[in-house]
Design a protein around this motif. Structure first.
Motif, PDB file in Angstrom:
ATOM      1  N   PRO A   1      20.711  -6.887  15.806  1.00  0.00           N
ATOM      2  CA  PRO A   1      20.834  -5.573  16.441  1.00  0.00           C
ATOM      3  C   PRO A   1      20.298  -4.427  15.602  1.00  0.00           C
ATOM      4  O   PRO A   1      19.901  -3.398  16.135  1.00  0.00           O
ATOM      5  CB  PRO A   1      22.347  -5.434  16.672  1.00  0.00           C
ATOM      6  N   GLY A   2      20.271  -4.574  14.276  1.00  0.00           N
ATOM      7  CA  GLY A   2      19.757  -3.525  13.409  1.00  0.00           C
ATOM      8  C   GLY A   2      18.287  -3.682  13.082  1.00  0.00           C
ATOM      9  O   GLY A   2      17.744  -2.942  12.252  1.00  0.00           O
TER      10      GLY A   2
ATOM     11  N   GLY B   1      16.505   8.367  15.642  1.00  0.00           N
ATOM     12  CA  GLY B   1      17.134   8.490  14.340  1.00  0.00           C
ATOM     13  C   GLY B   1      18.262   7.507  14.115  1.00  0.00           C
ATOM     14  O   GLY B   1      19.431   7.830  14.318  1.00  0.00           O
ATOM     15  N   GLY B   2      17.913   6.308  13.688  1.00  0.00           N
ATOM     16  CA  GLY B   2      18.938   5.299  13.451  1.00  0.00           C
ATOM     17  C   GLY B   2      19.713   5.519  12.167  1.00  0.00           C
ATOM     18  O   GLY B   2      20.844   5.045  12.025  1.00  0.00           O
ATOM     19  N   GLY B   3      19.091   6.213  11.211  1.00  0.00           N
ATOM     20  CA  GLY B   3      19.772   6.496   9.954  1.00  0.00           C
ATOM     21  C   GLY B   3      19.691   5.389   8.928  1.00  0.00           C
ATOM     22  O   GLY B   3      20.271   5.497   7.851  1.00  0.00           O
ATOM     23  N   THR B   4      18.951   4.309   9.238  1.00  0.00           N
ATOM     24  CA  THR B   4      18.741   3.238   8.268  1.00  0.00           C
ATOM     25  C   THR B   4      17.244   3.107   8.024  1.00  0.00           C
ATOM     26  O   THR B   4      16.434   3.401   8.921  1.00  0.00           O
ATOM     27  CB  THR B   4      19.290   1.885   8.760  1.00  0.00           C
ATOM     28  N   PRO B   5      16.829   2.667   6.834  1.00  0.00           N
ATOM     29  CA  PRO B   5      15.392   2.560   6.540  1.00  0.00           C
ATOM     30  C   PRO B   5      14.634   1.690   7.538  1.00  0.00           C
ATOM     31  O   PRO B   5      13.512   2.054   7.942  1.00  0.00           O
ATOM     32  CB  PRO B   5      15.369   1.951   5.134  1.00  0.00           C
TER      33      PRO B   5
ATOM     34  N   THR C   1      22.024   7.351   2.763  1.00  0.00           N
ATOM     35  CA  THR C   1      22.871   6.251   2.288  1.00  0.00           C
ATOM     36  C   THR C   1      22.853   5.094   3.277  1.00  0.00           C
ATOM     37  O   THR C   1      23.646   4.154   3.154  1.00  0.00           O
ATOM     38  CB  THR C   1      24.315   6.739   2.095  1.00  0.00           C
ATOM     39  N   GLY C   2      21.948   5.183   4.243  1.00  0.00           N
ATOM     40  CA  GLY C   2      21.794   4.073   5.185  1.00  0.00           C
ATOM     41  C   GLY C   2      22.925   3.976   6.173  1.00  0.00           C
ATOM     42  O   GLY C   2      23.324   2.877   6.560  1.00  0.00           O
TER      43      GLY C   2
ATOM     44  N   SER D   1      27.838   6.293   7.060  1.00  0.00           N
ATOM     45  CA  SER D   1      27.364   7.096   5.939  1.00  0.00           C
ATOM     46  C   SER D   1      28.405   7.125   4.834  1.00  0.00           C
ATOM     47  O   SER D   1      29.609   7.241   5.084  1.00  0.00           O
ATOM     48  CB  SER D   1      27.074   8.519   6.403  1.00  0.00           C
ATOM     49  N   GLN D   2      27.931   7.031   3.600  1.00  0.00           N
ATOM     50  CA  GLN D   2      28.820   7.046   2.445  1.00  0.00           C
ATOM     51  C   GLN D   2      29.071   8.446   1.898  1.00  0.00           C
ATOM     52  O   GLN D   2      29.980   8.652   1.095  1.00  0.00           O
ATOM     53  CB  GLN D   2      28.230   6.161   1.328  1.00  0.00           C
ATOM     54  N   ASN D   3      28.262   9.416   2.349  1.00  0.00           N
ATOM     55  CA  ASN D   3      28.415  10.781   1.813  1.00  0.00           C
ATOM     56  C   ASN D   3      28.764  11.807   2.893  1.00  0.00           C
ATOM     57  O   ASN D   3      28.778  13.006   2.630  1.00  0.00           O
ATOM     58  CB  ASN D   3      27.141  11.213   1.082  1.00  0.00           C
ATOM     59  N   GLY D   4      29.042  11.331   4.097  1.00  0.00           N
ATOM     60  CA  GLY D   4      29.444  12.242   5.159  1.00  0.00           C
ATOM     61  C   GLY D   4      28.306  12.997   5.818  1.00  0.00           C
ATOM     62  O   GLY D   4      28.539  13.870   6.644  1.00  0.00           O
ATOM     63  N   ARG D   5      27.063  12.656   5.458  1.00  0.00           N
ATOM     64  CA  ARG D   5      25.895  13.307   6.060  1.00  0.00           C
ATOM     65  C   ARG D   5      25.070  12.263   6.802  1.00  0.00           C
ATOM     66  O   ARG D   5      24.940  11.126   6.360  1.00  0.00           O
ATOM     67  CB  ARG D   5      25.023  13.985   4.995  1.00  0.00           C
TER      68      ARG D   5
END
Length: 281
Positions: A131-132, A164-168, A86-87, A73-77
């Protein structure tokens, strides 16, 4: 020193007998261990088991690997299914341990029972683009298998703990698999809450599946109190949430069921291109 010493030394310290082993399926390690334990219990090979998962960041290696793959994460969230994502992921540390027994034995022994595992299924993506890039078919298949093993129907599931992978890409695959497996676009069925523990405590790597499992069990047990989901405040555009029966709770909510039916939760744990695992309890 091999990983086997971790399990061996714990067994020596507590004087545990029987199988003692380390299971590594990345994020789903704890849940894969739970599957092995429940299978052994059902077969009568053991009478109880401790299943644990641990993730400690003792060096910068994990952050270096995730940074090299551009998935930090680029914003710490840690945002899941959110326009503001932020993917990337936020890494965390944690340890989770549960004791499991056959239900009949737990009742006989007067144990404090927090939940009952109804069904667990596991499979693998097989060959994918990387893998992604998970397999929609594999995720849908393992969810449906776990649901069938549990003896439940989509309408019976009131809460789903997301991987919840956190990427689109990963989040889109997951919500599509969940939607098909749980009939989430059928608004004639009761609403279902979706949530995830990762925005609260970060991605615990090998312990993430166990953390999700504990969150589900406690939500079922403590009067159906579902903790707030700290993401998807602006749901992303890859799924039409407005035309579904999905609810995101921004504060703790009481989990009410129709006709006072039992509360049933489900969870998914999908490592990068590895063993996909779904659990119902």
């Amino acid at each position: 020193m091999g990983q086997n010493y971790l399990a061996t030394n714990i067994s020596k310290f507590f004087d545990f007998k029987g199988p003692s082993l380390v299971v590594d399926t990345a994020c789903s390690s704890g849940m894969s261990g739970l599957l092995m334990a429940t299978d052994a219990l059902q077969a009568g090979r053991i009478d109880m088991a401790l299943v644990g998962a641990v993730s400690l960041l003792l060096s910068p290696t994990a952050h270096d690997v995730f940074a090299a793959r551009n998935i930090l994460s680029q914003n710490g969230r840690f945002e899941i299914m959110d326009k503001q994502s932020t993917g990337g992921e936020v890494l965390g540390e944690g340890i989770g341990v549960v004791m499991v027994k056959r239900l009949s034995d737990a009742i006989r022994d007067g144990n404090h029972i927090y939940g009952v595992v109804k069904g667990i299924a596991v499979n693998n993506d097989g060959r994918t683009l990387g893998p992604g890039s998970p397999s929609l078919h594999a995720q849908k298949q393992v969810i449906k298998e776990a649901l069938e093993l549990s003896g439940k129907k989509p309408k019976d599931i009131g809460y789903i703990e997301l991987n919840g992978g956190g990427t689109p890409i990963m989040d889109t695959m997951e919500i599509k698999a969940l939607s098909e497996a749980y009939d989430l676009t059928n608004q004639k069925l009761d609403q279902v809450y979706l949530g995830a523990i990762k925005p609260n405590i970060g991605h615990l790597l090998l312990a993430s599946g166990m953390a999700s499992f504990i969150r589900c069990v406690l939500s079922v047990y403590y009067g159906g109190e579902i903790p707030p989901f700290l993401s998807a405040r602006e749901p992303f555009e890859h799924y039409d949430f407005a035309q579904s029966r999905i609810q995101f709770n921004r504060e703790s909510v009481k989990w009410k069921t129709s006709a006072n039916l039992p509360r049933n939760a489900a969870l998914s744990s999908f490592p990068d291109g590895g063993d996909e695992l779904s659990c119902h309890h």
